[in-house]
Design an enzyme around this catalytic site. Structure first.
Site, PDB file in Angstrom:
ATOM      1  CD  GLU A 189      -1.014   0.652   3.674  1.00 33.49           C
ATOM      2  OE1 GLU A 189      -1.488   1.788   3.507  1.00 33.49           O
ATOM      3  OE2 GLU A 189      -1.127   0.013   4.749  1.00 33.49           O
ATOM      4  CB  VAL A 236      -5.710  -1.818   4.426  1.00 37.11           C
ATOM      5  CG1 VAL A 236      -6.163  -3.271   4.327  1.00 37.11           C
ATOM      6  CG2 VAL A 236      -4.389  -1.718   5.177  1.00 37.11           C
ATOM      7  CG  ASP A 272     -13.329   6.528  13.100  1.00 37.37           C
ATOM      8  OD1 ASP A 272     -13.184   5.842  12.057  1.00 37.37           O
ATOM      9  OD2 ASP A 272     -12.511   7.409  13.439  1.00 37.37           O
ATOM     10  CB  SER A 293     -10.869   1.201   9.269  1.00 36.35           C
ATOM     11  OG  SER A 293     -10.199   1.172   8.032  1.00 36.35           O
ATOM     12  CB  ALA A 294     -13.471   1.840   4.372  1.00 38.00           C
ATOM     13  CG  ASP A 295      -8.395  -0.589   6.187  1.00 41.33           C
ATOM     14  OD1 ASP A 295      -8.603   0.082   5.153  1.00 41.33           O
ATOM     15  OD2 ASP A 295      -7.415  -0.415   6.941  1.00 41.33           O
ATOM     16  CE  LYS A 342       0.317   1.785  14.764  1.00 44.04           C
ATOM     17  NZ  LYS A 342      -0.448   1.539  13.561  1.00 44.04           N
TER      18      LYS A 342
HETATM   19  N1  PSU Z   1      -1.968   1.601  10.541  1.00 47.32           N
HETATM   20  C1  PSU Z   1      -0.641   1.861  10.510  1.00 47.32           C
HETATM   21  N2  PSU Z   1      -0.120   2.602   9.517  1.00 47.32           N
HETATM   22  C2  PSU Z   1      -0.890   3.079   8.506  1.00 47.32           C
HETATM   23  C3  PSU Z   1      -2.293   2.780   8.537  1.00 47.32           C
HETATM   24  C4  PSU Z   1      -2.777   2.046   9.550  1.00 47.32           C
HETATM   25  O1  PSU Z   1       0.081   1.440  11.399  1.00 47.32           O
HETATM   26  O2  PSU Z   1      -0.360   3.758   7.619  1.00 47.32           O
HETATM   27  C5  PSU Z   1      -3.153   3.255   7.393  1.00 47.32           C
HETATM   28  C6  PSU Z   1      -3.490   2.089   6.466  1.00 47.32           C
HETATM   29  O3  PSU Z   1      -3.414   2.545   5.118  1.00 47.32           O
HETATM   30  C7  PSU Z   1      -4.930   1.775   6.814  1.00 47.32           C
HETATM   31  C8  PSU Z   1      -5.441   3.141   7.139  1.00 47.32           C
HETATM   32  O4  PSU Z   1      -5.653   1.181   5.761  1.00 47.32           O
HETATM   33  O5  PSU Z   1      -4.390   3.749   7.871  1.00 47.32           O
HETATM   34  C9  PSU Z   1      -6.708   3.114   7.952  1.00 47.32           C
HETATM   35  O6  PSU Z   1      -7.228   4.394   8.017  1.00 47.32           O
HETATM   36  P1  PSU Z   1      -8.745   4.643   8.445  1.00 47.32           P
HETATM   37  O7  PSU Z   1      -8.808   4.219   9.890  1.00 47.32           O
HETATM   38  O8  PSU Z   1      -8.956   6.102   8.263  1.00 47.32           O
HETATM   39  O9  PSU Z   1      -9.577   3.784   7.565  1.00 47.32           O
HETATM   40 MN    MN Z   2     -12.006   6.139  10.189  1.00 42.62          MN
END
Ligand code: PSU
Ligand code: MN
Length: 305
Positions: free
Chosen positions: A26, A107, A139, A141-143, A160
């Protein structure tokens, strides 16, 4: 049809056409997850490690509105140096492309681009998840939705504790996403090897993981797999120390009113400063360990086809 939107680098295209092992990487980790120049050092070393293992790396990003499957050195430098690059998750994808912008794929979007390109295995540091108090803020994540519906195996060092790990695992269970531990029964927490939560299954070889992926998709069980690879013991951080710093960073984000897609990059940057880059060092090492494992899985998967 996809050629209209997507450029696959020659090296990657050749490997895919020949059914050889390819590992996706990514770009949000480059543009928003690590500071310059460590981000570029880490991105280039990850690619080199995948090649050394006998697979082909494909770092994914949106450049001038086009999906790039496989980046040149120049592209990698650009993704790491330019501070104007958008963080592109699923909802951003079409707009960032229509506007001809540059975007770093998360992701979620790295998975969806991988699937469209025919790449089955993807390595990263950590996946997104349900944020703390996610049951109130929504909140999530879309992941996680992408893992539910897109057929790519994702190697990470877990989730994390800036997130609610328990809620994240519950969500994945609801969505039918298998969560497996590589040589461990414990779900890892990125900087540390044990989050206190268990994985569904322990898997002990890249071959076993490749077989499980193949069976899953042959059966039409849509979606990805979370392949959790704990940070190597020699690089693990002291849990009490890092969790203290994380709690402080999460509070700071709340106090400063940081929201949505800015939360993860804000907290990561804060951790790196507060730990005097000890967290950054751990982050890089766990990524290297993940890309090595992903390459082995991709090689095993290629044999099954
Ligand atoms: N966790 C990390 N480093 C990162 C991310 C997550 O330790 O760079 C990034 C990844 O690209 C993950 C994104 O898909 O953050 C998730 O963001 P959000 O919670 O806004 O979906
Ligand atoms: Mn988010």
């Amino acid at each position: 049809m996809l050629e209209r939107y997507m450029d696959i680098k020659d090296e990657v295209k050749k490997a895919l056409d020949q059914g050889r092992a390819v590992v996706a990487l990514e770009s949000t980790i480059i543009s928003h997850g690590m500071p310059y120049p460590e981000n570029i050092i880490s991105a280039k070393k990850s690619e080199a490690l995948i090649r050394e293992a006998g697979a082909v790396p494909a770092t994914i990003a949106v450049i001038k509105g086009r999906i790039k499957i496989g980046l040149t050195e120049e592209d990698l430098d650009h993704m790491g140096r330019d501070s104007e690059i958008a963080k592109v998750s699923r909802r951003d994808m079409a707009l960032v492309m229509a506007k001809g912008m540059d975007g770093a794929t998360t992701v979620a979007t790295t998975m969806l681009c991988s699937e469209r390109a025919g790449i089955k295995v993807f390595a990263t540091g950590g996946i997104g998840g349900v944020h703390r108090k996610g049951q109130e803020t929504f909140d999530i994540s879309a992941d996680l939705m992408e893992l539910a519906g897109t057929n790519v195996g994702v190697v990470s060092a877990g989730v994390k504790s800036i997130l609610d790990i328990g809620l994240t695992l519950e969500y994945l269970e609801t969505q039918g996403v298998p969560v497996v531990g590589y040589k461990t029964g414990n779900f890892p927490a990125f900087y540390t090897r044990d989050s206190g939560f268990k994985v569904d299954y322990q898997v002990d070889s890249p071959k076993e993981i490749a077989q499980a992926l193949k069976i899953k998709w042959d059966l039409g069980l849509k979606g990805g797999m979370v392949i959790a690879n704990p940070i190597p013991a020699e690089y693990e951080m002291d849990p009490e120390y890092i969790n203290g710093v994380i709690d402080e960073a999460v509070e700071a984000a709340e106090k400063e009113g940081i929201k949505g897609k800015y939360i993860t990059p804000f907290i990561l940057a804060r951790l790196h400063t507060r730990t005097e880059d000890k967290s950054l060092f751990a982050n890089k090492e766990l990524v290297y360990s993940n890309v090595r494992l992903a390459a082995q899985i991709a090689l095993e998967y290629a044999k099954l086809r």
